[in-house]
Design a protein around this motif. Structure first.
Motif, PDB file in Angstrom:
ATOM      1  N   LYS A 237       0.855  -1.176   0.000  1.00  0.00           N
ATOM      2  CA  LYS A 237       0.000   0.000   0.000  1.00  0.00           C
ATOM      3  C   LYS A 237       0.898   1.235   0.000  1.00  0.00           C
ATOM      4  N   GLN A 238       0.507   2.254  -0.734  1.00  0.00           N
ATOM      5  CA  GLN A 238       1.276   3.495  -0.791  1.00  0.00           C
ATOM      6  C   GLN A 238       0.475   4.618  -0.153  1.00  0.00           C
ATOM      7  N   VAL A 239       1.158   5.442   0.620  1.00  0.00           N
ATOM      8  CA  VAL A 239       0.543   6.576   1.299  1.00  0.00           C
ATOM      9  C   VAL A 239       1.416   7.798   1.042  1.00  0.00           C
ATOM     10  N   ALA A 240       0.784   8.924   0.725  1.00  0.00           N
ATOM     11  CA  ALA A 240       1.524  10.171   0.530  1.00  0.00           C
ATOM     12  C   ALA A 240       0.786  11.297   1.238  1.00  0.00           C
ATOM     13  N   PHE A 241       1.559  12.249   1.753  1.00  0.00           N
ATOM     14  CA  PHE A 241       0.970  13.385   2.449  1.00  0.00           C
ATOM     15  C   PHE A 241       1.964  14.531   2.475  1.00  0.00           C
ATOM     16  N   THR A 242       1.456  15.713   2.778  1.00  0.00           N
ATOM     17  CA  THR A 242       2.325  16.878   2.920  1.00  0.00           C
ATOM     18  C   THR A 242       2.285  17.379   4.346  1.00  0.00           C
ATOM     19  N   MET A 243       3.347  18.078   4.718  1.00  0.00           N
ATOM     20  CA  MET A 243       3.476  18.763   6.002  1.00  0.00           C
ATOM     21  C   MET A 243       4.139  20.101   5.695  1.00  0.00           C
ATOM     22  N   LYS A 244       4.177  20.995   6.656  1.00  0.00           N
ATOM     23  CA  LYS A 244       4.795  22.303   6.437  1.00  0.00           C
ATOM     24  C   LYS A 244       5.937  22.528   7.413  1.00  0.00           C
ATOM     25  N   LEU A 245       7.054  22.961   6.856  1.00  0.00           N
ATOM     26  CA  LEU A 245       8.225  23.314   7.637  1.00  0.00           C
ATOM     27  C   LEU A 245       8.198  24.814   7.900  1.00  0.00           C
ATOM     28  N   ILE A 246       8.555  25.220   9.093  1.00  0.00           N
ATOM     29  CA  ILE A 246       8.667  26.643   9.405  1.00  0.00           C
ATOM     30  C   ILE A 246       9.937  27.157   8.705  1.00  0.00           C
ATOM     31  N   PRO A 247       9.834  28.227   7.906  1.00  0.00           N
ATOM     32  CA  PRO A 247      10.995  28.727   7.166  1.00  0.00           C
ATOM     33  C   PRO A 247      12.216  28.939   8.060  1.00  0.00           C
ATOM     34  N   GLY A 248      13.375  28.597   7.517  1.00  0.00           N
ATOM     35  CA  GLY A 248      14.637  28.752   8.228  1.00  0.00           C
ATOM     36  C   GLY A 248      15.081  27.494   8.963  1.00  0.00           C
ATOM     37  N   ASN A 249      14.267  26.447   8.940  1.00  0.00           N
ATOM     38  CA  ASN A 249      14.582  25.227   9.684  1.00  0.00           C
ATOM     39  C   ASN A 249      14.986  24.055   8.791  1.00  0.00           C
ATOM     40  N   GLU A 250      15.257  24.316   7.533  1.00  0.00           N
ATOM     41  CA  GLU A 250      15.545  23.253   6.583  1.00  0.00           C
ATOM     42  C   GLU A 250      16.743  22.401   7.012  1.00  0.00           C
ATOM     43  N   ALA A 251      17.858  23.034   7.331  1.00  0.00           N
ATOM     44  CA  ALA A 251      19.072  22.290   7.689  1.00  0.00           C
ATOM     45  C   ALA A 251      18.876  21.500   8.982  1.00  0.00           C
ATOM     46  N   GLU A 252      18.222  22.088   9.955  1.00  0.00           N
ATOM     47  CA  GLU A 252      18.008  21.395  11.227  1.00  0.00           C
ATOM     48  C   GLU A 252      17.049  20.222  11.057  1.00  0.00           C
ATOM     49  N   TYR A 253      16.009  20.377  10.251  1.00  0.00           N
ATOM     50  CA  TYR A 253      15.075  19.285   9.976  1.00  0.00           C
ATOM     51  C   TYR A 253      15.827  18.108   9.355  1.00  0.00           C
ATOM     52  N   GLU A 254      16.655  18.403   8.373  1.00  0.00           N
ATOM     53  CA  GLU A 254      17.421  17.347   7.716  1.00  0.00           C
ATOM     54  C   GLU A 254      18.413  16.704   8.685  1.00  0.00           C
ATOM     55  N   ARG A 255      19.087  17.508   9.502  1.00  0.00           N
ATOM     56  CA  ARG A 255      20.054  16.972  10.472  1.00  0.00           C
ATOM     57  C   ARG A 255      19.376  16.012  11.446  1.00  0.00           C
ATOM     58  N   ARG A 256      18.224  16.399  11.981  1.00  0.00           N
ATOM     59  CA  ARG A 256      17.530  15.545  12.943  1.00  0.00           C
ATOM     60  C   ARG A 256      17.100  14.230  12.306  1.00  0.00           C
ATOM     61  N   HIS A 257      16.720  14.260  11.042  1.00  0.00           N
ATOM     62  CA  HIS A 257      16.322  13.022  10.375  1.00  0.00           C
ATOM     63  C   HIS A 257      17.528  12.151  10.020  1.00  0.00           C
ATOM     64  N   ARG A 258      18.671  12.759   9.771  1.00  0.00           N
ATOM     65  CA  ARG A 258      19.885  11.957   9.549  1.00  0.00           C
ATOM     66  C   ARG A 258      20.247  11.181  10.809  1.00  0.00           C
ATOM     67  N   GLU A 259      19.874  11.744  11.963  1.00  0.00           N
ATOM     68  CA  GLU A 259      20.188  11.135  13.256  1.00  0.00           C
ATOM     69  C   GLU A 259      18.937  10.530  13.893  1.00  0.00           C
ATOM     70  N   ILE A 260      18.045   9.982  13.061  1.00  0.00           N
ATOM     71  CA  ILE A 260      16.797   9.419  13.575  1.00  0.00           C
ATOM     72  C   ILE A 260      17.104   8.399  14.680  1.00  0.00           C
ATOM     73  N   TRP A 261      16.308   8.435  15.705  1.00  0.00           N
ATOM     74  CA  TRP A 261      16.519   7.526  16.832  1.00  0.00           C
ATOM     75  C   TRP A 261      16.304   6.083  16.386  1.00  0.00           C
ATOM     76  N   PRO A 262      17.188   5.184  16.752  1.00  0.00           N
ATOM     77  CA  PRO A 262      17.009   3.776  16.372  1.00  0.00           C
ATOM     78  C   PRO A 262      15.673   3.206  16.853  1.00  0.00           C
ATOM     79  N   GLU A 263      15.233   3.601  18.041  1.00  0.00           N
ATOM     80  CA  GLU A 263      13.963   3.073  18.548  1.00  0.00           C
ATOM     81  C   GLU A 263      12.775   3.588  17.731  1.00  0.00           C
ATOM     82  N   LEU A 264      12.884   4.796  17.158  1.00  0.00           N
ATOM     83  CA  LEU A 264      11.823   5.307  16.295  1.00  0.00           C
ATOM     84  C   LEU A 264      11.826   4.567  14.956  1.00  0.00           C
ATOM     85  N   ALA A 265      12.996   4.358  14.380  1.00  0.00           N
ATOM     86  CA  ALA A 265      13.086   3.606  13.130  1.00  0.00           C
ATOM     87  C   ALA A 265      12.503   2.205  13.308  1.00  0.00           C
ATOM     88  N   SER A 266      12.800   1.567  14.420  1.00  0.00           N
ATOM     89  CA  SER A 266      12.252   0.232  14.692  1.00  0.00           C
ATOM     90  C   SER A 266      10.737   0.284  14.832  1.00  0.00           C
TER      91      SER A 266
END
Length: 104
Positions: free
Chosen positions: A2-31
Motif C-alpha cells: 500500500k502506498q501513502v503520501a501526504f504533505t506537512m509544512k516546515l517553518i521557514p529557516g529550519n531546513e538544515a536542522e530538519y534534515e540533520r535531525r532526520h539523519r540522526e533518527i533515533w534507532p527506537e523510532l526507526a524500529s
C-alpha cells in the motif's frame, strides 16, 4: 504494498536542522516505524513553499500506522520536531493526505 503520501509544512529557516535531525533518527523510532509496517519512508522538501512531501510504502499484512500516535516514542519525536514544523495541539505534525491520481 500500500502506498501513502501526504504533505506537512516546515517553518521557514529550519531546513538544515530538519534534515540533520532526520539523519540522526533515533534507532527506537526507526524500529517502531518498521514494526508498524512502514517498509519505506521518504520525505522531500519543496524549498519554495516549505512544503514537505512524504511517501510511504506499507506492508499491507503488517500495516498498523494508525497505532503510532499512541506510542510514547512517537509522541516524544513529535515534541522534538515541534519547533521546526506546523503542528496540531498534541504536537503531531499538521498533515494533508494526498490522493493518488496516477501511476506508471
Amino acid at each position: 504494498m500500500k502506498q501513502v503520501a501526504f504533505t506537512m509544512k516546515l517553518i521557514p529557516g529550519n531546513e538544515a536542522e530538519y534534515e540533520r535531525r532526520h539523519r540522526e533518527i533515533w534507532p527506537e523510532l526507526a524500529s517502531l516505524l518498521r514494526e508498524a509496517g512502514i517498509a519505506e519512508y521518504h520525505i522531500f522538501l519543496d524549498q519554495s513553499s516549505h512544503t514537505l512531501f512524504a511517501f510511504q510504502n506499507l506492508k499491507e499484512e503488517k500495516s498498523k500506522p494508525d497505532s503510532l500516535p499512541e506510542n510514547a516514542i512517537m509522541r516524544r519525536w513529535w515534541a522534538y520536531m515541534a519547533d521546526l514544523m506546523e503542528t496540531n495541539e498534541d504536537l503531531s505534525p499538521k498533515v494533508q493526505p494526498l490522493q493518488k491520481v496516477f501511476s506508471l
